[in-house]
Motif scaffolding. Sequence first.
Motif, PDB file in Angstrom:
ATOM      1  N   UNK A 127      57.646 -20.936  -6.779  1.00  0.00           N
ATOM      2  CA  UNK A 127      56.850 -21.556  -7.862  1.00  0.00           C
ATOM      3  C   UNK A 127      55.254 -21.633  -7.458  1.00  0.00           C
ATOM      4  N   UNK A 128      54.601 -20.632  -7.987  1.00  0.00           N
ATOM      5  CA  UNK A 128      53.149 -20.546  -7.827  1.00  0.00           C
ATOM      6  C   UNK A 128      52.152 -20.928  -9.157  1.00  0.00           C
ATOM      7  N   UNK A 129      51.182 -21.865  -8.940  1.00  0.00           N
ATOM      8  CA  UNK A 129      50.477 -22.120 -10.367  1.00  0.00           C
ATOM      9  C   UNK A 129      50.186 -21.141 -11.216  1.00  0.00           C
ATOM     10  N   UNK A 130      50.299 -21.197 -12.546  1.00  0.00           N
ATOM     11  CA  UNK A 130      49.626 -20.486 -13.485  1.00  0.00           C
ATOM     12  C   UNK A 130      47.987 -20.511 -13.385  1.00  0.00           C
ATOM     13  N   UNK A 131      47.547 -21.743 -13.218  1.00  0.00           N
ATOM     14  CA  UNK A 131      46.117 -22.099 -13.302  1.00  0.00           C
ATOM     15  C   UNK A 131      45.879 -23.203 -12.304  1.00  0.00           C
ATOM     16  N   UNK A 132      44.739 -23.195 -11.633  1.00  0.00           N
ATOM     17  CA  UNK A 132      44.415 -23.987 -10.465  1.00  0.00           C
ATOM     18  C   UNK A 132      43.017 -24.491 -10.983  1.00  0.00           C
ATOM     19  N   UNK A 133      42.847 -25.657 -11.225  1.00  0.00           N
ATOM     20  CA  UNK A 133      41.342 -26.151 -11.710  1.00  0.00           C
ATOM     21  C   UNK A 133      40.752 -26.912 -10.487  1.00  0.00           C
ATOM     22  N   UNK A 134      39.775 -26.179  -9.929  1.00  0.00           N
ATOM     23  CA  UNK A 134      39.024 -26.411  -8.571  1.00  0.00           C
ATOM     24  C   UNK A 134      37.834 -27.341  -8.665  1.00  0.00           C
ATOM     25  N   UNK A 135      38.169 -28.519  -8.371  1.00  0.00           N
ATOM     26  CA  UNK A 135      36.918 -29.495  -8.666  1.00  0.00           C
ATOM     27  C   UNK A 135      35.823 -29.194  -7.605  1.00  0.00           C
ATOM     28  N   UNK A 136      34.635 -28.687  -7.942  1.00  0.00           N
ATOM     29  CA  UNK A 136      33.792 -28.363  -7.114  1.00  0.00           C
ATOM     30  C   UNK A 136      32.546 -29.338  -6.792  1.00  0.00           C
ATOM     31  N   UNK A 137      32.652 -29.688  -5.600  1.00  0.00           N
ATOM     32  CA  UNK A 137      31.540 -30.728  -5.430  1.00  0.00           C
ATOM     33  C   UNK A 137      31.336 -30.602  -3.756  1.00  0.00           C
ATOM     34  N   UNK A 138      30.047 -30.961  -3.475  1.00  0.00           N
ATOM     35  CA  UNK A 138      29.639 -30.961  -1.795  1.00  0.00           C
ATOM     36  C   UNK A 138      30.818 -32.128  -1.442  1.00  0.00           C
TER      37      UNK A 138
END
Length: 209
Positions: A127-138
């Motif tokens: 079960x691998x994600x179709x979409x991964x939202x990566x929150x980019x912040x220092x």
Amino acid sequence: MNKGLFITIEGPDGSGKSTQIKRLKDYFNSKGYMAVFTREPGGTAISEKIRELILDKESKEMAGMAEALLYSASRAQLVAEVIGPAIDRGETVICDRFLDSSIAYQGYGRELGDCIRTINEYAVQGYIPDLTLLMKINPKLGKERIPQKDLDRIEAEKQAFHRRVYEGYLNMEKEYDRFVGIDASRSVEDISAVIIERVEALMRIRGVI
Ligand code: ADP
Ligand code: TYD
């Protein structure tokens, strides 16, 4: 029956994942969209117990490998009990952290490397994600958003650890097409709008809406 959509949200501590998941949930409710919202580590009674053990500040002696195996045990339970069955029923699943957190925190942060991917192949059962939202912040900025007294065992790790974690995420963003980077230093509302756009676009492509 078609498999359901699997979406995850990832990023450093304090990057705004919980805030955005809550807003996405409210948006889904307002639109009448159905989805299973869950989180890691946790999401089942057994996984929540494992979560307490891992994040407890008293667990100072915990070896890096024990930590990695506990996260994957918590994940294996969540996949078996919640994520797998929901996706097999054709439902959409949205999860706050998943496999990529282990690659970033244990693989890069604890420097345990590629064995984390291997361990987790057993946990995620395909079960691998179709979409991964990566929150980019220092990561330093992210950590500053969390009150010092509320820091758990992992959050309280030194800056170098969190820098390695973030570097891991940036490498995965380059490596995997399913990753979508989001500028997490923007306003809560702006970020929500981007997330909703991305999620709805995928739901349309897959005929969910
Ligand atoms: P995470 O779940 O990634 O650790 P949270 O959603 O709990 O992050 O957010 C951490 C803190 O930062 C909270 O106090 C939250 O209100 C605040 N926060 C969340 N998103 C933003 C944003 N876009 N800008 C400024 N502060 C934010
Ligand atoms: P979480 O409660 O999601 O923290 P936050 O609200 O900051 O997102 O996760 C707890 C901590 O566990 C967080 O510091 C990241 C860490 N973690 C790992 O180290 N490996 C993992 O596989 C997962 C899922 C989380």
